[in-house]
Enzyme design. Sequence first.
Site, PDB file in Angstrom:
ATOM      1  N   LYS A 185      -5.678  10.770   0.618  1.00 13.59           N
ATOM      2  CA  LYS A 185      -5.891   9.377   1.027  1.00 13.59           C
ATOM      3  C   LYS A 185      -7.006   8.744   0.180  1.00 13.59           C
ATOM      4  O   LYS A 185      -8.071   9.318   0.024  1.00 13.59           O
ATOM      5  CB  LYS A 185      -6.284   9.426   2.505  1.00 13.59           C
ATOM      6  CG  LYS A 185      -6.580   8.125   3.176  1.00 13.59           C
ATOM      7  CD  LYS A 185      -6.822   8.397   4.671  1.00 13.59           C
ATOM      8  CE  LYS A 185      -7.394   7.194   5.375  1.00 13.59           C
ATOM      9  NZ  LYS A 185      -7.644   7.474   6.799  1.00 13.59           N
ATOM     10  N   VAL A 232      -5.252   0.314   3.027  1.00 15.50           N
ATOM     11  CA  VAL A 232      -5.411  -1.142   2.945  1.00 15.50           C
ATOM     12  C   VAL A 232      -6.641  -1.490   2.097  1.00 15.50           C
ATOM     13  O   VAL A 232      -6.585  -2.368   1.226  1.00 15.50           O
ATOM     14  CB  VAL A 232      -5.532  -1.749   4.366  1.00 15.50           C
ATOM     15  CG1 VAL A 232      -5.992  -3.206   4.308  1.00 15.50           C
ATOM     16  CG2 VAL A 232      -4.205  -1.626   5.110  1.00 15.50           C
ATOM     17  N   SER A 283     -13.124   1.136  10.301  1.00 16.25           N
ATOM     18  CA  SER A 283     -12.346   1.285   9.068  1.00 16.25           C
ATOM     19  C   SER A 283     -12.903   0.415   7.942  1.00 16.25           C
ATOM     20  O   SER A 283     -13.273  -0.752   8.165  1.00 16.25           O
ATOM     21  CB  SER A 283     -10.891   0.892   9.327  1.00 16.25           C
ATOM     22  OG  SER A 283     -10.178   0.912   8.108  1.00 16.25           O
ATOM     23  N   ALA A 284     -12.910   0.995   6.751  1.00 17.52           N
ATOM     24  CA  ALA A 284     -13.321   0.244   5.552  1.00 17.52           C
ATOM     25  C   ALA A 284     -12.338  -0.885   5.232  1.00 17.52           C
ATOM     26  O   ALA A 284     -12.646  -1.760   4.429  1.00 17.52           O
ATOM     27  CB  ALA A 284     -13.437   1.193   4.356  1.00 17.52           C
ATOM     28  N   ASP A 285     -11.170  -0.872   5.889  1.00 13.05           N
ATOM     29  CA  ASP A 285     -10.203  -1.957   5.669  1.00 13.05           C
ATOM     30  C   ASP A 285     -10.835  -3.315   5.970  1.00 13.05           C
ATOM     31  O   ASP A 285     -10.573  -4.302   5.279  1.00 13.05           O
ATOM     32  CB  ASP A 285      -8.981  -1.791   6.596  1.00 13.05           C
ATOM     33  CG  ASP A 285      -8.111  -0.602   6.235  1.00 13.05           C
ATOM     34  OD1 ASP A 285      -8.385   0.070   5.220  1.00 13.05           O
ATOM     35  OD2 ASP A 285      -7.143  -0.347   6.988  1.00 13.05           O
ATOM     36  N   GLU A 302       0.853  -1.208   0.000  1.00 12.77           N
ATOM     37  CA  GLU A 302       0.000   0.000   0.000  1.00 12.77           C
ATOM     38  C   GLU A 302       0.881   1.247   0.000  1.00 12.77           C
ATOM     39  O   GLU A 302       2.062   1.177   0.372  1.00 12.77           O
ATOM     40  CB  GLU A 302      -0.917   0.013   1.227  1.00 12.77           C
ATOM     41  CG  GLU A 302      -0.169   0.140   2.549  1.00 12.77           C
ATOM     42  CD  GLU A 302      -0.947   0.932   3.591  1.00 12.77           C
ATOM     43  OE1 GLU A 302      -1.393   2.044   3.278  1.00 12.77           O
ATOM     44  OE2 GLU A 302      -1.071   0.430   4.720  1.00 12.77           O
ATOM     45  N   LYS A 349      -2.759  -0.873  15.577  1.00 11.76           N
ATOM     46  CA  LYS A 349      -2.301  -0.073  16.714  1.00 11.76           C
ATOM     47  C   LYS A 349      -3.356  -0.078  17.809  1.00 11.76           C
ATOM     48  O   LYS A 349      -4.561  -0.067  17.529  1.00 11.76           O
ATOM     49  CB  LYS A 349      -2.002   1.353  16.273  1.00 11.76           C
ATOM     50  CG  LYS A 349      -0.719   1.443  15.467  1.00 11.76           C
ATOM     51  CD  LYS A 349      -0.266   2.876  15.278  1.00 11.76           C
ATOM     52  CE  LYS A 349       1.116   2.904  14.653  1.00 11.76           C
ATOM     53  NZ  LYS A 349       1.172   3.539  13.344  1.00 11.76           N
ATOM     54  N   ASP A 352     -17.312   4.783  13.857  1.00 11.19           N
ATOM     55  CA  ASP A 352     -16.088   4.735  13.059  1.00 11.19           C
ATOM     56  C   ASP A 352     -15.482   3.329  13.026  1.00 11.19           C
ATOM     57  O   ASP A 352     -14.864   2.878  13.981  1.00 11.19           O
ATOM     58  CB  ASP A 352     -15.077   5.750  13.617  1.00 11.19           C
ATOM     59  CG  ASP A 352     -13.925   5.998  12.657  1.00 11.19           C
ATOM     60  OD1 ASP A 352     -13.811   5.263  11.652  1.00 11.19           O
ATOM     61  OD2 ASP A 352     -13.137   6.932  12.908  1.00 11.19           O
TER      62      ASP A 352
HETATM   63  N1  PSU Z   1      -2.550   2.315  10.795  1.00 15.39           N
HETATM   64  C1  PSU Z   1      -1.233   2.458  10.913  1.00 15.39           C
HETATM   65  N2  PSU Z   1      -0.529   3.034   9.893  1.00 15.39           N
HETATM   66  C2  PSU Z   1      -1.143   3.446   8.742  1.00 15.39           C
HETATM   67  C3  PSU Z   1      -2.550   3.259   8.627  1.00 15.39           C
HETATM   68  C4  PSU Z   1      -3.211   2.693   9.667  1.00 15.39           C
HETATM   69  O1  PSU Z   1      -0.665   2.086  11.928  1.00 15.39           O
HETATM   70  O2  PSU Z   1      -0.479   3.976   7.840  1.00 15.39           O
HETATM   71  C5  PSU Z   1      -3.247   3.671   7.351  1.00 15.39           C
HETATM   72  C6  PSU Z   1      -3.408   2.468   6.414  1.00 15.39           C
HETATM   73  O3  PSU Z   1      -3.300   2.918   5.079  1.00 15.39           O
HETATM   74  C7  PSU Z   1      -4.828   2.014   6.701  1.00 15.39           C
HETATM   75  C8  PSU Z   1      -5.516   3.339   6.931  1.00 15.39           C
HETATM   76  O4  PSU Z   1      -5.420   1.288   5.642  1.00 15.39           O
HETATM   77  O5  PSU Z   1      -4.578   4.114   7.653  1.00 15.39           O
HETATM   78  C9  PSU Z   1      -6.817   3.187   7.681  1.00 15.39           C
HETATM   79  O6  PSU Z   1      -7.477   4.406   7.741  1.00 15.39           O
HETATM   80  P1  PSU Z   1      -8.947   4.516   8.359  1.00 15.39           P
HETATM   81  O7  PSU Z   1      -8.783   4.269   9.829  1.00 15.39           O
HETATM   82  O8  PSU Z   1      -9.395   5.902   8.052  1.00 15.39           O
HETATM   83  O9  PSU Z   1      -9.758   3.469   7.682  1.00 15.39           O
HETATM   84 MN    MN Z   2     -12.717   5.820   9.887  1.00 12.71          MN
END
Ligand code: PSU
Ligand code: MN
EC number: 4.2.1.70
Length: 302
Positions: free
Chosen positions: A86, A107, A141-143, A26, A160, A139
Amino acid sequence: MQTFQPSVADDVAQALDEGRAVVALESTIFSNLGLPAPANAEALELCKQAVLDQGATPAVTAILDGRPHVGLTPDEEKRVLQGTRKVAERDLAVAQAQGWDVGVTTVSATVTLAHAAGISVFATGGIGGVHRGSEVSGDVSADLDAIANHPVITVCAGAKAFLDLPRTLEYLETVGVPVLGWQHDWFPAFYTRSSGLPVPHRVDDERVVCDVLRFRSRPNTGVLLTVPIPVEDEIPESRITDVLAAALAASASAGVTGPAVTPYVLERIEKETDGESIPANLALARNNAGVAARVAVSLARS
Ligand code: PSU
Ligand code: MN
């Protein structure tokens, strides 16, 4: 009519044609949203080299000139290092429709692009997950849904601990993603080898990881392989707990919401540790890329 079709770099296309191992990477982690310069460039080199060292081909994903790319030239990589927009899975279509100059993929966007290009293994640092307080903010994540909806093995160091890790594991169970622990019994928490939560299934051999993907009952479900940070690079949990609390408090008082939350918290963590978190971040990213490449090589042989 033009539809969703990534542009695949020649070396990546050739490796795929010949049935050789490829690992998607990524690009958010290599941009200013993931790591501050010059650590972002260093992370990119370390990850690519870790993949090459196992005989696999790295394929960094990004949006460039309104097109999704899988595999980048050195000039394109330089543009990604400066990227600040992003791109999650849902943004792939918007970035194309609006012709974004540079978009860095999370991701969720990367598993989508890997799937579209025919790549089955993907390495990252940490995945997004269910945020603390999600019962109010919503909230998530879409991951997580993207991993559940693309047949790709995502290799990560867990997530994390500023996230709600128990709920993240519950969510992955609900959406049917097998969560595997690489030679380890615990779900890792990025800087620390264990979150204190057991990983659902331990695996010790890359062939088993490939078989879990092969035997999936749904054609489009992925696998999450969690790899703990190497022992010598771990940050003591006592130190990280205070740092995460301070970063979350700063995010809440700044009123940050939506896609801005994760980059904001990541930046605060680096500030709170005076950059001490960066070597750990580099070490685990490189380690994950190496394990992913071993899995990809095994998959290519089977
Ligand atoms: N967590 C980390 N480092 C990162 C990310 C998450 O420790 O760089 C990044 C990754 O690209 C992950 C994205 O897919 O943040 C998730 O963002 P969100 O929580 O907005 O879905
Ligand atoms: Mn989010």
